[in-house]
Design a protein around this motif. Sequence first.
Motif, PDB file in Angstrom:
ATOM      1  N   LEU A   1       0.841  -1.197   0.000  1.00 14.84           N
ATOM      2  CA  LEU A   1       0.000   0.000   0.000  1.00 14.84           C
ATOM      3  C   LEU A   1       0.879   1.251   0.000  1.00 14.84           C
ATOM      4  O   LEU A   1       1.574   1.525   0.974  1.00 14.84           O
ATOM      5  CB  LEU A   1      -0.909   0.006   1.231  1.00 14.84           C
ATOM      6  N   ASP A   2       0.845   2.002  -1.100  1.00 18.63           N
ATOM      7  CA  ASP A   2       1.620   3.242  -1.241  1.00 18.63           C
ATOM      8  C   ASP A   2       0.685   4.431  -1.058  1.00 18.63           C
ATOM      9  O   ASP A   2      -0.174   4.687  -1.893  1.00 18.63           O
ATOM     10  CB  ASP A   2       2.274   3.277  -2.624  1.00 18.63           C
ATOM     11  N   CYS A   3       0.857   5.148   0.044  1.00 21.12           N
ATOM     12  CA  CYS A   3      -0.032   6.267   0.371  1.00 21.12           C
ATOM     13  C   CYS A   3       0.517   7.614  -0.088  1.00 21.12           C
ATOM     14  O   CYS A   3      -0.052   8.660   0.262  1.00 21.12           O
ATOM     15  CB  CYS A   3      -0.296   6.302   1.876  1.00 21.12           C
ATOM     16  N   ALA A   4       1.595   7.626  -0.856  1.00 16.11           N
ATOM     17  CA  ALA A   4       2.126   8.845  -1.478  1.00 16.11           C
ATOM     18  C   ALA A   4       2.532   9.909  -0.458  1.00 16.11           C
ATOM     19  O   ALA A   4       2.617  11.079  -0.793  1.00 16.11           O
ATOM     20  CB  ALA A   4       1.108   9.431  -2.464  1.00 16.11           C
TER      21      ALA A   4
ATOM     22  N   PHE B   1       6.903  18.015   2.691  1.00 14.95           N
ATOM     23  CA  PHE B   1       7.579  18.255   1.411  1.00 14.95           C
ATOM     24  C   PHE B   1       7.538  17.044   0.475  1.00 14.95           C
ATOM     25  O   PHE B   1       7.705  17.197  -0.733  1.00 14.95           O
ATOM     26  CB  PHE B   1       9.054  18.614   1.643  1.00 14.95           C
ATOM     27  N   ASN B   2       7.345  15.848   1.013  1.00 16.04           N
ATOM     28  CA  ASN B   2       7.544  14.635   0.206  1.00 16.04           C
ATOM     29  C   ASN B   2       6.272  14.028  -0.348  1.00 16.04           C
ATOM     30  O   ASN B   2       6.285  12.907  -0.853  1.00 16.04           O
ATOM     31  CB  ASN B   2       8.309  13.591   1.012  1.00 16.04           C
ATOM     32  N   ILE B   3       5.158  14.738  -0.286  1.00 17.41           N
ATOM     33  CA  ILE B   3       3.922  14.217  -0.862  1.00 17.41           C
ATOM     34  C   ILE B   3       4.095  14.003  -2.368  1.00 17.41           C
ATOM     35  O   ILE B   3       4.616  14.869  -3.084  1.00 17.41           O
ATOM     36  CB  ILE B   3       2.743  15.171  -0.558  1.00 17.41           C
ATOM     37  N   ASN B   4       3.736  12.824  -2.844  1.00 13.59           N
ATOM     38  CA  ASN B   4       3.838  12.436  -4.268  1.00 13.59           C
ATOM     39  C   ASN B   4       5.269  12.406  -4.789  1.00 13.59           C
ATOM     40  O   ASN B   4       5.471  12.283  -6.005  1.00 13.59           O
ATOM     41  CB  ASN B   4       3.017  13.385  -5.154  1.00 13.59           C
TER      42      ASN B   4
ATOM     43  N   LEU C   1      -2.139   5.131  -3.978  1.00  8.84           N
ATOM     44  CA  LEU C   1      -3.045   6.267  -3.908  1.00  8.84           C
ATOM     45  C   LEU C   1      -2.315   7.532  -4.310  1.00  8.84           C
ATOM     46  O   LEU C   1      -1.089   7.566  -4.355  1.00  8.84           O
ATOM     47  CB  LEU C   1      -3.593   6.403  -2.482  1.00  8.84           C
ATOM     48  N   ASP C   2      -3.059   8.593  -4.593  1.00  3.38           N
ATOM     49  CA  ASP C   2      -2.422   9.885  -4.828  1.00  3.38           C
ATOM     50  C   ASP C   2      -2.478  10.695  -3.536  1.00  3.38           C
ATOM     51  O   ASP C   2      -2.897  10.199  -2.487  1.00  3.38           O
ATOM     52  CB  ASP C   2      -3.063  10.625  -6.005  1.00  3.38           C
ATOM     53  N   GLY C   3      -2.058  11.960  -3.612  1.00  2.00           N
ATOM     54  CA  GLY C   3      -1.887  12.761  -2.415  1.00  2.00           C
ATOM     55  C   GLY C   3      -3.131  12.952  -1.581  1.00  2.00           C
ATOM     56  O   GLY C   3      -3.042  13.070  -0.350  1.00  2.00           O
ATOM     57  N   ASP C   4      -4.305  13.001  -2.217  1.00  2.00           N
ATOM     58  CA  ASP C   4      -5.537  13.150  -1.432  1.00  2.00           C
ATOM     59  C   ASP C   4      -6.394  11.890  -1.470  1.00  2.00           C
ATOM     60  O   ASP C   4      -7.530  11.893  -0.985  1.00  2.00           O
ATOM     61  CB  ASP C   4      -6.332  14.370  -1.885  1.00  2.00           C
TER      62      ASP C   4
ATOM     63  N   GLY D   1     -14.644  10.294  -6.051  1.00  2.00           N
ATOM     64  CA  GLY D   1     -13.670   9.230  -6.210  1.00  2.00           C
ATOM     65  C   GLY D   1     -13.069   8.836  -4.876  1.00  2.00           C
ATOM     66  O   GLY D   1     -12.747   9.691  -4.054  1.00  2.00           O
ATOM     67  N   ASP D   2     -12.919   7.541  -4.637  1.00  2.00           N
ATOM     68  CA  ASP D   2     -12.357   7.051  -3.378  1.00  2.00           C
ATOM     69  C   ASP D   2     -11.431   5.882  -3.695  1.00  2.00           C
ATOM     70  O   ASP D   2     -11.883   4.776  -3.995  1.00  2.00           O
ATOM     71  CB  ASP D   2     -13.464   6.617  -2.421  1.00  2.00           C
ATOM     72  N   GLY D   3     -10.122   6.139  -3.631  1.00  3.23           N
ATOM     73  CA  GLY D   3      -9.149   5.120  -3.995  1.00  3.23           C
ATOM     74  C   GLY D   3      -9.196   3.899  -3.105  1.00  3.23           C
ATOM     75  O   GLY D   3      -9.054   2.765  -3.574  1.00  3.23           O
ATOM     76  N   LEU D   4      -9.393   4.090  -1.800  1.00  2.00           N
ATOM     77  CA  LEU D   4      -9.424   2.965  -0.874  1.00  2.00           C
ATOM     78  C   LEU D   4     -10.648   2.084  -1.108  1.00  2.00           C
ATOM     79  O   LEU D   4     -10.540   0.856  -1.180  1.00  2.00           O
ATOM     80  CB  LEU D   4      -9.407   3.481   0.567  1.00  2.00           C
TER      81      LEU D   4
END
Length: 461
Positions: free
Chosen positions: A189-192, A221-224, A250-253, A350-353
């Motif tokens: 699981l990559d939460c970006a 600072f490291n989001i995405n 997932l992406d940042g949000d 949209g809901d990635g989870l």
Amino acid sequence: MNHFPPKPASRRLFGTDGIRGRANVAPMTAETALRLGQAAGLLFTRGDHRHRVIIGKDTRLSGYMLEPALTAGFIGAGMDVTLAGPLPTPAIAMLTRSLRADLGVVISASHNPFEDNGIKLFGPDGAKLSDATEAEIEALMAEDIGDRLAAAASLGRAMRLVDAGGRYVESAKSSLPRGLRLDGLRVVLDCANGAAYKVAPAALWELGAEVIPLGVAPDGFNINQGCGSTVPAHLSAAMLEHRADLGIALDGDADRVILADEHGTIIDGDQVLALIARSFLAEDRLAGPGVVATVMSNLGLERYLAGIGLALHRTPVGDRYVAETMRAHGLNLGGEQSGHVILSDFATTGDGLIAALQVLAVLVREGRPASAVCRLFEPLPQLLRNVRYAGATPLQAPPVLAAMTEAEARLAGTGRLLIRASGTEPLIRVMAEGEDERLIAEIVEGLCAMIAGVAAEPAAP
């Protein structure tokens, strides 16, 4: 040929997904956030009840600047503010309805780098605001509204919702059929380093999955940054390293998701839509004989859905247009190739989870690997290129219009051509797809060269 015009002049600030820009540079400044809070607060103060807005954000450093500015604006308009902290965009949409709030606000620039930020708004129904409502807010922001703000005794208050994350985790888990668990599944699981860094691992772990978390150490600072749904190679490498059953990025949000099978092969939003459509159809869970997607979705998806008796309704790019069309046709499944998947039985955006959970449910039920389950059609060759421009859009220039007509004729019904202006950047996006990969490449490269040449010409006096 699909050709959608740029957003109307009455919405200079709002693009396809709220207001977005470089943090602390106009329009993404504290001043803009304050004015937005005041204007939206006034517009949505309707009736005699105490009015409430809930504000969430992702993990960008600039969220600390925009959140208090928005809070001040809403309080000045007489609205109470509930602060949820870092949470996925769909969590704020859900909480807006759950708390009976008048507005929901998300501070995020989604998949963009940390230097950018954005603000998007949800109405009391948890749906993104319409173009018309955004235009009303923007018009109010340009007016002198000082004499319409709340009197001292009528100012709003602010409070923090301490269990916001737990509420969302329970909501997401409830999208799985009762009794179904994920025991025995190993999930990367990559939460970006974004908004879902706490809630997404918690939800999967509570459902029994073995979770290998990535991108769960945000520092502002490291989001995405080198991770998340926009860097699928990171997920693919982790899948091979950990020999997992499914990869989730997932992406940042966290409103979009990209998956990977046990071999590290990427599964995009079109394949996810096809899989969920097939699953829901078999279980009699589809609300109608159709699915909604944007003009960017592959023609292979359209042909696959037709083969199982489902129509594909296409919309302009933007998940809120998908949601609007779903409501208009009474459908409960829609999404975008980029990984926005809307399941309106469970969420308004949209809901990635939640989308990933539906795929995991199919893996559990069928007992087959993701590589055998998640690729239902062969995508047609598709090529997308961007052309940057300054000033007026070059799309109305006669040479460009003629080139588009010629390109359409060359496809001769064997593919699609889509040319549109980006809603968030000064870019013209040129996309073509069809059965002949070489022809597609020739058409796209030729159109890009024509558009770039026209964009570089000086404007006529």
